[in-house]
Enzyme design. Sequence first.
Site, PDB file in Angstrom:
ATOM      1  N   ALA A  10       0.811  -1.200  -0.113  1.00  0.00           N
ATOM      2  CA  ALA A  10       0.049   0.040  -0.173  1.00  0.00           C
ATOM      3  C   ALA A  10       0.746   1.149  -0.212  1.00  0.00           C
ATOM      4  CB  ALA A  10      -0.842  -0.142   1.192  1.00  0.00           C
ATOM      5  N   ARG A  16      -3.894   8.513 -10.018  1.00  0.00           N
ATOM      6  CA  ARG A  16      -5.404   8.694 -10.875  1.00  0.00           C
ATOM      7  C   ARG A  16      -6.379   8.796  -9.899  1.00  0.00           C
ATOM      8  NH1 ARG A  16      -5.215   3.471 -14.530  1.00  0.00           N
ATOM      9  NH2 ARG A  16      -3.568   2.841 -13.158  1.00  0.00           N
ATOM     10  N   GLN A  73       8.178   1.864   2.942  1.00  0.00           N
ATOM     11  CA  GLN A  73       8.940   2.057   1.687  1.00  0.00           C
ATOM     12  C   GLN A  73       9.194   3.187   1.245  1.00  0.00           C
ATOM     13  OE1 GLN A  73       7.092   0.510  -2.039  1.00  0.00           O
ATOM     14  NE2 GLN A  73       8.900  -0.387  -2.800  1.00  0.00           N
ATOM     15  N   GLY A 140      -0.065  -7.941 -15.679  1.00  0.00           N
ATOM     16  CA  GLY A 140       1.168  -9.097 -15.945  1.00  0.00           C
ATOM     17  C   GLY A 140       0.407 -10.302 -16.476  1.00  0.00           C
ATOM     18  N   GLU A 155       5.344  -8.709 -17.496  1.00  0.00           N
ATOM     19  CA  GLU A 155       4.615  -7.316 -17.467  1.00  0.00           C
ATOM     20  C   GLU A 155       3.916  -6.814 -18.730  1.00  0.00           C
ATOM     21  OE1 GLU A 155       3.663  -5.910 -14.218  1.00  0.00           O
ATOM     22  OE2 GLU A 155       4.099  -7.781 -14.022  1.00  0.00           O
ATOM     23  N   ASN A 228      -7.960   1.849  -9.236  1.00  0.00           N
ATOM     24  CA  ASN A 228      -6.852   2.875  -9.527  1.00  0.00           C
ATOM     25  C   ASN A 228      -7.685   4.502  -9.805  1.00  0.00           C
ATOM     26  OD1 ASN A 228      -4.768   1.032  -9.669  1.00  0.00           O
ATOM     27  ND2 ASN A 228      -5.633   0.331 -11.498  1.00  0.00           N
ATOM     28  N   ASN A 386     -31.967  23.355  26.877  1.00  0.00           N
ATOM     29  CA  ASN A 386     -30.701  22.575  27.202  1.00  0.00           C
ATOM     30  C   ASN A 386     -29.524  23.489  27.290  1.00  0.00           C
ATOM     31  OD1 ASN A 386     -30.785  22.373  24.436  1.00  0.00           O
ATOM     32  ND2 ASN A 386     -29.370  20.546  24.702  1.00  0.00           N
ATOM     33  N   TYR A 387     -29.551  24.603  26.600  1.00  0.00           N
ATOM     34  CA  TYR A 387     -28.543  25.431  26.441  1.00  0.00           C
ATOM     35  C   TYR A 387     -28.661  27.016  26.709  1.00  0.00           C
ATOM     36  CZ  TYR A 387     -24.586  26.643  23.724  1.00  0.00           C
ATOM     37  OH  TYR A 387     -23.312  27.515  23.082  1.00  0.00           O
ATOM     38  N   ALA A 423     -50.421  23.593  29.071  1.00  0.00           N
ATOM     39  CA  ALA A 423     -49.893  23.936  27.911  1.00  0.00           C
ATOM     40  C   ALA A 423     -49.410  25.396  27.879  1.00  0.00           C
ATOM     41  CB  ALA A 423     -51.229  23.801  26.956  1.00  0.00           C
TER      42      ALA A 423
HETATM   43  C1  UD1 Z   1       1.190  -5.339 -10.497  1.00  0.00           C
HETATM   44  C2  UD1 Z   1       1.886  -6.586 -11.123  1.00  0.00           C
HETATM   45  C3  UD1 Z   1       1.062  -7.126 -12.296  1.00  0.00           C
HETATM   46  C4  UD1 Z   1      -0.210  -7.453 -12.085  1.00  0.00           C
HETATM   47  C5  UD1 Z   1      -0.730  -6.373 -11.299  1.00  0.00           C
HETATM   48  C6  UD1 Z   1      -2.333  -6.839 -10.730  1.00  0.00           C
HETATM   49  C7  UD1 Z   1       4.282  -6.239 -10.653  1.00  0.00           C
HETATM   50  C8  UD1 Z   1       5.633  -5.909 -11.152  1.00  0.00           C
HETATM   51  N1  UD1 Z   1       3.401  -6.047 -11.493  1.00  0.00           N
HETATM   52  O1  UD1 Z   1       1.208  -4.468 -11.517  1.00  0.00           O
HETATM   53  O2  UD1 Z   1       1.846  -8.362 -12.792  1.00  0.00           O
HETATM   54  O3  UD1 Z   1      -1.038  -8.036 -13.017  1.00  0.00           O
HETATM   55  O4  UD1 Z   1      -0.153  -5.734 -10.323  1.00  0.00           O
HETATM   56  O5  UD1 Z   1      -2.993  -5.644 -10.304  1.00  0.00           O
HETATM   57  O6  UD1 Z   1       4.296  -6.385  -9.373  1.00  0.00           O
HETATM   58  N2  UD1 Z   1       3.374  -0.900  -4.792  1.00  0.00           N
HETATM   59  C9  UD1 Z   1       4.128  -0.479  -3.602  1.00  0.00           C
HETATM   60  N3  UD1 Z   1       5.508  -0.081  -3.764  1.00  0.00           N
HETATM   61  C10 UD1 Z   1       6.042  -0.175  -5.089  1.00  0.00           C
HETATM   62  C11 UD1 Z   1       5.033  -0.408  -6.207  1.00  0.00           C
HETATM   63  C12 UD1 Z   1       3.935  -0.949  -5.878  1.00  0.00           C
HETATM   64  O7  UD1 Z   1       3.547  -0.779  -2.443  1.00  0.00           O
HETATM   65  O8  UD1 Z   1       7.155   0.262  -5.215  1.00  0.00           O
HETATM   66  C13 UD1 Z   1       1.893  -1.383  -4.260  1.00  0.00           C
HETATM   67  C14 UD1 Z   1       0.795  -0.265  -4.942  1.00  0.00           C
HETATM   68  O9  UD1 Z   1       0.427   0.300  -4.081  1.00  0.00           O
HETATM   69  C15 UD1 Z   1      -0.070  -1.358  -5.342  1.00  0.00           C
HETATM   70  C16 UD1 Z   1       0.517  -2.625  -5.487  1.00  0.00           C
HETATM   71  O10 UD1 Z   1       1.731  -2.601  -4.780  1.00  0.00           O
HETATM   72  O11 UD1 Z   1      -1.098  -1.593  -4.161  1.00  0.00           O
HETATM   73  C17 UD1 Z   1       0.602  -2.969  -7.197  1.00  0.00           C
HETATM   74  O12 UD1 Z   1       1.334  -2.018  -7.806  1.00  0.00           O
HETATM   75  P1  UD1 Z   1       1.057  -1.341  -9.395  1.00  0.00           P
HETATM   76  O13 UD1 Z   1       2.142  -0.359  -9.438  1.00  0.00           O
HETATM   77  O14 UD1 Z   1      -0.530  -0.931  -9.225  1.00  0.00           O
HETATM   78  O15 UD1 Z   1       1.505  -2.532  -9.956  1.00  0.00           O
HETATM   79  P2  UD1 Z   1       0.839  -2.896 -11.477  1.00  0.00           P
HETATM   80  O16 UD1 Z   1       1.915  -2.205 -12.504  1.00  0.00           O
HETATM   81  O17 UD1 Z   1      -0.492  -2.646 -11.657  1.00  0.00           O
HETATM   82 CA    CA Z   2      -2.166  -1.824 -10.220  1.00  0.00          CA
END
Ligand code: UD1
Ligand code: CA
Length: 454
Positions: A10, A16, A73, A140, A155, A228, A386-387, A423
């Site tokens: 997350a 978007r 992260q 992917g 991907e 998204n 009340n107030y 009343a």
């Molecule tokens: C990813 C998968 C893809 C899959 C898709 C499904 C990878 C490389 N690809 O792609 O194969 O079909 O999800 O939805 O994993 N996130 C982090 N830190 C990061 C990057 C991402 O926490 O550095 C989290 C994002 O907040 C998100 C999730 O990981 O909740 C997926 O990341 P996102 O960038 O949406 O991956 P996709 O490109 O959609």
């Molecule tokens: Ca995604």
Amino acid sequence: MDNLVTIILAAGKGTRMKSKLPKVLHKVAGKSMLQHVIDAAKAAGASRNVVVVGFGGDTVKAAIGDQAEFAVQAEQLGTGHAVMQAKPLLGSEKGTVMVLCGDTPLLTGQLLEKLYNEHKASGAKATVLTAIMPDAAGYGRIVRTADGAVSKIVEHKDATEEERKINEVNSGIYCFDIQAMFEALESVGCDNAQGEYYLPDVLEILRNKGEKIWAAAADDYESTLGINSRLQLSGAEKILRRRKNIELMDNGVTIMDPDSTFVDADVTVGKDTIIYPFTWLEGKTSVGENCQIGPNCRFTDTKMGNSVVCHFSYGHECEIDDGVTFGPYVHLRPDTHLFKGVKIGNFVEVKNSNVGEGTKLPHLQYIGDSDVGANVNMGCGTITVNYDGKKKFRTTIGDNAFVGCNSNLVAPVTVGDGAYIGAGSTITKDVPAGELAIARAHQKNIQGWADKRK
Ligand code: UD1
Ligand code: CA
């Protein structure tokens, strides 16, 4: 069941969504997307849940509190890198780790359980949950060998024309052997179209080491959908609302028009209750059996007993006992408790008050900060004052009291059991039990006044 932990990704910004709020905190069916995912993980039997946060991390932590552990992260270098951030917390765990995304609110505990069971039964070191997408663009793709075994995930941006024709996609949800995953992640590189550390590369790495990898197919792609954009959020909302209504109807609730009935995920409703159109049941609301709710009602965090009847009304953070009837146009504000059989008519507001068994508030009342006894009759237009502009004070009314129309009870004040109020009185002093209080100007009739005026 062996040890199961989860890592919930997350950290992404959710560009978007065009929002100041981190994407995973946007609500759908009354709770945040991340909360839906945590609830599904818990339902599937996870013993620990680690949420990887980045963008808006502190806001996410504050919203989730002690329901999960957190890893940070700092820079979003890819899903593989994100999972690595959980290593200090989970690196010494044994068993299975399920990797989830915080933006997939349609997941169910059942689906995750199915994934886990398939993963265990297959004996694989890694199992990916796949879905057949009507439009696979952006996802992917699952690349299989001639004999049907999974060979890798590619991907969209790295895929060949041929691979892009595959409509079986990576849902972004996996089960891994914990130790095997962290070890394989060490050799994930970032030599790809996005320059990111891809978590899906772990599958190919394990396979090349001779380990078994597996794919479990979701029954429907809907449950795996990631959100998204605001448009997709509204789509998820529709799906969750429909699911909830079906669940309620399957359990004996009549919903006259599911398209205009909005019930949050955690709400409970007893059987033989009828819900009329344009009704919202929100948050932690619970409704008993045999009630009639709506049309046009909204209840938030409200506890309602059996056989309650109401329409065109709004209640929040209040408690309504069996057999209470109210509406139209009643507003029940926080910390109100209506005891058994209370009857409330039109245009009444009750706030922070107890209203005793069988008491009637039939028309145009304001009851605030009050303790009203049983079988009290409040005349039309009665108000608790009340107030004083600075402080709030309580009004106490004893059992069987009768308060005449258009009276003001200026708090703090007590009306004793069985007392009567004439009343139009403005009561500023306590009225002892059984007495009649009249506090209004005497009436004077002037003979012949109208004739003289002509
Ligand atoms: C990813 C998968 C893809 C899959 C898709 C499904 C990878 C490389 N690809 O792609 O194969 O079909 O999800 O939805 O994993 N996130 C982090 N830190 C990061 C990057 C991402 O926490 O550095 C989290 C994002 O907040 C998100 C999730 O990981 O909740 C997926 O990341 P996102 O960038 O949406 O991956 P996709 O490109 O959609
Ligand atoms: Ca995604």
